[in-house]
Design an enzyme around this catalytic site. Structure first.
Site, PDB file in Angstrom:
ATOM      1  CE  LYS A 106      49.288  41.553  43.814  1.00 47.58           C
ATOM      2  NZ  LYS A 106      48.903  41.068  45.119  1.00 47.58           N
TER       3      LYS A 106
HETATM    4  P1  NAD Z   1      45.099  31.267  42.342  1.00 45.96           P
HETATM    5  O1  NAD Z   1      45.458  31.598  41.114  1.00 45.96           O
HETATM    6  O2  NAD Z   1      45.592  30.257  42.919  1.00 45.96           O
HETATM    7  O3  NAD Z   1      43.317  30.857  42.096  1.00 45.96           O
HETATM    8  C1  NAD Z   1      42.594  31.754  41.378  1.00 45.96           C
HETATM    9  C2  NAD Z   1      41.327  31.126  41.148  1.00 45.96           C
HETATM   10  O4  NAD Z   1      40.366  32.057  40.588  1.00 45.96           O
HETATM   11  C3  NAD Z   1      41.412  29.779  40.208  1.00 45.96           C
HETATM   12  O5  NAD Z   1      40.518  28.888  40.844  1.00 45.96           O
HETATM   13  C4  NAD Z   1      40.780  30.342  38.977  1.00 45.96           C
HETATM   14  O6  NAD Z   1      40.355  29.508  38.163  1.00 45.96           O
HETATM   15  C5  NAD Z   1      39.733  31.411  39.393  1.00 45.96           C
HETATM   16  N1  NAD Z   1      39.187  32.396  38.493  1.00 45.96           N
HETATM   17  C6  NAD Z   1      39.924  33.094  37.626  1.00 45.96           C
HETATM   18  N2  NAD Z   1      39.137  33.992  37.130  1.00 45.96           N
HETATM   19  C7  NAD Z   1      37.973  33.569  37.518  1.00 45.96           C
HETATM   20  C8  NAD Z   1      36.671  34.108  37.219  1.00 45.96           C
HETATM   21  N3  NAD Z   1      36.537  35.112  36.187  1.00 45.96           N
HETATM   22  N4  NAD Z   1      35.645  33.559  37.754  1.00 45.96           N
HETATM   23  C9  NAD Z   1      35.711  32.638  38.479  1.00 45.96           C
HETATM   24  N5  NAD Z   1      36.911  32.001  38.814  1.00 45.96           N
HETATM   25  C10 NAD Z   1      38.092  32.742  38.335  1.00 45.96           C
HETATM   26  O7  NAD Z   1      44.981  32.765  43.056  1.00 45.96           O
HETATM   27  P2  NAD Z   1      44.833  32.874  44.428  1.00 45.96           P
HETATM   28  O8  NAD Z   1      46.245  33.086  45.127  1.00 45.96           O
HETATM   29  O9  NAD Z   1      43.914  31.787  45.197  1.00 45.96           O
HETATM   30  O10 NAD Z   1      44.429  34.415  44.694  1.00 45.96           O
HETATM   31  C11 NAD Z   1      42.941  34.629  44.390  1.00 45.96           C
HETATM   32  C12 NAD Z   1      42.527  36.026  44.987  1.00 45.96           C
HETATM   33  O11 NAD Z   1      43.025  36.130  46.392  1.00 45.96           O
HETATM   34  C13 NAD Z   1      43.209  36.989  44.200  1.00 45.96           C
HETATM   35  O12 NAD Z   1      42.636  38.081  44.071  1.00 45.96           O
HETATM   36  C14 NAD Z   1      44.417  37.408  44.859  1.00 45.96           C
HETATM   37  O13 NAD Z   1      45.160  38.673  44.774  1.00 45.96           O
HETATM   38  C15 NAD Z   1      44.053  37.334  46.346  1.00 45.96           C
HETATM   39  N6  NAD Z   1      44.850  37.003  47.362  1.00 45.96           N
HETATM   40  C16 NAD Z   1      45.732  35.861  47.103  1.00 45.96           C
HETATM   41  C17 NAD Z   1      46.493  35.728  48.360  1.00 45.96           C
HETATM   42  C18 NAD Z   1      47.505  34.579  48.682  1.00 45.96           C
HETATM   43  O14 NAD Z   1      48.074  34.426  49.413  1.00 45.96           O
HETATM   44  N7  NAD Z   1      47.549  33.572  47.380  1.00 45.96           N
HETATM   45  C19 NAD Z   1      46.720  36.774  49.499  1.00 45.96           C
HETATM   46  C20 NAD Z   1      45.770  37.861  49.505  1.00 45.96           C
HETATM   47  C21 NAD Z   1      44.826  37.694  48.450  1.00 45.96           C
END
Ligand code: NAD
Length: 425
Positions: A106
């Site tokens: 990471k």
């Molecule tokens: P992203 O940046 O596309 O979206 C994140 C979302 O969370 C946004 O809508 C943001 O406004 C919101 N957010 C941030 N802080 C917040 C808070 N305090 N309260 C409420 N909402 C909040 O990110 P993503 O890729 O959708 O990732 C989201 C989660 O999923 C993360 O934990 C990431 O590690 C995990 N994840 C993502 C992937 C992927 O393929 N993108 C895969 C596995 C896990």
């Protein structure tokens, strides 16, 4: 402001429980208790106002026992080495649960991406990539998007990493655009994988999705994809929050219309016909399925008791603390753990990496078919482990993952194949 807690201590506890059950040999236990590598770098760029600024970036490789490290890159002002180590360890366990030949890595860069221009982000990505280039690569450590990074960021990484080389190294990062070595189906892979697991479990539990009330934390890549899929399956999304605030509507929120709104406004607040709600309000809403899809630790000891959902589907990495997990267990709420539920992203990342290395292109249908097969097999393996050890789904996923990584380590270190296969079957 969310309460600060030590994410790495959280993931370590989960690992230790599984290790205890598996009676891991001390050297394997110690080896997997800490990351193999932690690199801290300080990239400097010139900001748009002409002033220089130095940032802090980290890349952690938790384990390469099962293959090259694999893991996202997160841009955030609110992150730490502990968070990066935890996220890298989760990748090790996640890749092992779905049995892809990757280890866990990471990266994070401490910055305020929402207040930086495209040019500043591009320069920062270049400098960060050049600073870590010796430890990454298609066969060493492969990056991917995470919070506040995307396919553009991945294209910049490929460009920076390939700089001065004789060919483009597309396979150094996944989650790229399809016009730049990306795979069909990657953009929505995590949400799609989440949905496959939820759909399969709902059949298994006779918990039909139609008319089920859903609340979602986060409307980014993961939150918006799963929102659209559960909406299509007939669920009613009654609340969503993002970093700026939240919205609720008892009659249901249409995520497709919300997406159009967000594309223009960059936030969900103010969407037509909705009332404001905050994260804590959303978490305690009477609903059937709660989907954390934002940051870690949002379900914790302070709010777990107020949760009324029957199922928690973990889209985010590490959204539930150990203390909360204990409370949820007592309340008999089914938690579908992150290392299984959100593994669709890395399953398709593996396919993207394979396509890059072999210079082939799979159709979206083929990608989704292969990913679904992996996710369903992982789900069956976790359910079988749950039954065998009489544990929660999270505990089962960890037992399965730790066992697989430990076996790999053991085989690589001592080459006593027969003994291991005879013992472990
Ligand atoms: P992203 O940046 O596309 O979206 C994140 C979302 O969370 C946004 O809508 C943001 O406004 C919101 N957010 C941030 N802080 C917040 C808070 N305090 N309260 C409420 N909402 C909040 O990110 P993503 O890729 O959708 O990732 C989201 C989660 O999923 C993360 O934990 C990431 O590690 C995990 N994840 C993502 C992937 C992927 O393929 N993108 C895969 C596995 C896990």
């Amino acid at each position: 402001m969310r309460e600060k807690y030590d994410l790495f201590a959280e993931v370590t506890l989960q690992f230790e429980r599984a290790a205890d059950r598996l009676k891991l040999e001390p050297w394997i236990f110690q080896k997997l208790s800490q990351p193999e590598k932690e690199l801290v770098v300080h990239p400097t760029i010139i900001l748009d106002d002409g002033k220089p600024k130095t940032f802090k970036g980290i890349r952690v490789q938790h384990s390469t026992a099962k293959g090259p490290a694999k893991g996202g890159l997160r841009y955030s002002p609110d992150t730490s080495l502990s968070e990066c180590k935890a996220l890298a360890a989760w990748m090790t366990w996640k890749c092992a649960v779905i049995n892809v030949p990757f280890g866990g890595g990471k990266g994070v860069v401490l910055c305020d991406p929402l207040n930086m221009s495209e040019k500043e982000l591009k320069n920062l990505t270049w400098e960060y990539t050049l600073a870590i280039k010796d430890i990454i690569g298609p066969h060493k450590d492969i990056l991917a998007p995470d919070m506040f990074t995307n396919d553009r960021t991945m294209a910049w990484i490929v460009e920076a990493y390939s700089h001065g080389k004789t060919q483009f190294e597309f396979a150094v990062a996944t989650g790229k655009s399809t016009s730049c070595g990306g795979s069909f189906g990657r953009k929505n892979a995590t949400g799609t994988g989440l949905f496959f697991v939820l759909e399969e479990l709902s059949k298994y539990l006779n918990f039909f999705l139609e008319e089920k009330k859903v609340a979602i934390l986060g409307f980014g890549n993961v939150g918006s994809s799963i929102a659209k899929l559960v909406h299509r399956a007939g669920c009613r999304i009654i609340a969503i929050t993002d970093i700026h605030g939240g919205i609720s509507r008892e009659k249901g929120i249409n995520p497709f219309k919300l997406q159009t709104y967000v594309d223009k406004r960059k936030e969900i607040v103010g969407f037509d016909g909705t009332k404001p709600i905050d994260n804590e309000g959303l978490i305690s809403l009477p609903c059937d399925i709660l989907i954390p899809a934002a940051i870690g630790g949002q379900i914790n000891a302070n709010n777990a008791d107020s949760i009324k959902a029957k199922i928690i589907l973990e889209g985010a990495n590490g959204p539930t603390t150990q203390e909360a997990d204990e409370i949820l267990k007592k309340k008999e709420i089914l938690v579908i753990p992150d290392i299984l539920a959100n593994a669709g992203g890395v399953a398709v990342s593996h396919l993207e990496w394979m396509q890059n290395l072999n210079q082939v292109i799979f159709s979206e249908h083929e990608v989704v078919r292969r990913m679904k097969k992996k996710m369903m097999k992982a789900l069956r393996d976790v359910l079988a482990t749950m039954k065998k050890h009489k544990v929660t789904m999270r505990e089962a996923a960890y037992i399965l993952a730790v066992k697989r990584v430990a076996k790999s380590l053991k085989l690589r270190r001592f080459h006593n194949y027969e003994e291991i296969y005879l013992k472990e079957g």
